[in-house]
Design a protein around this motif. Structure first.
Motif: not given
Length: 147
Positions: A117-142
């Protein structure tokens, strides 16, 4: 002559400022927690290529000390296995899903406070020096994905 030069410079400035810089992006991010506390969680998302080919070289998740890129595959004996990979190619303007049974991120030592039910921030790093950010929803196992 000066008016003509001024018009050309003005047009060039306007054109440059209106040009959209297309960088890689991420969307539809979610994290599925492990069924057994202390085991790794899995991160899923969709990458969108920018104007040029690049590689995803890393993912970080707020509060998670280690994240690895993995690829699930079927072995010759019809068993599912995972291989860590240092990077993933992201072609220009491509859409690349990271989903259960395929490419994904493994999250190690997930903090206890990261709960369904919580969210967390994911940051993505790319070889060209760019980054991207996305909010990720957390779900239970299964869970098959975020609701």
């Amino acid at each position: 002559m000066a008016k003509g030069l001024l018009a050309v410079l003005t047009l060039a400035t306007l054109t440059a400022s209106c040009a959209k810089i297309e960088a890689p992006a991420a969307s539809d991010a979610w994290v599925r927690l492990a069924a057994v506390p202390g085991r790794p969680a899995a991160g899923y998302f969709t990458l969108h290529g920018g104007k040029a080919d690049t590689k995803l070289i890393g993912v970080s998740v707020a509060g998670v000390p280690r994240v690895e890129l993995h690829l699930s595959r079927m072995t010759a004996g019809d068993m599912m296995t995972m291989d860590a990979t240092p990077s993933v190619d992201l072609p220009a303007r491509a859409t690349l899903p990271f989903e259960p049974g395929g490419r994904h991120a493994m999250l190690f030592d997930v903090p206890a406070g990261l709960t369904p039910g919580k969210t967390t921030t994911m940051t993505f790093r790319f070889s060209d020096g760019e980054t991207a950010v996305a909010e990720a929803k957390v779900v239970s196992a299964g869970a098959s994905g975020p609701e």
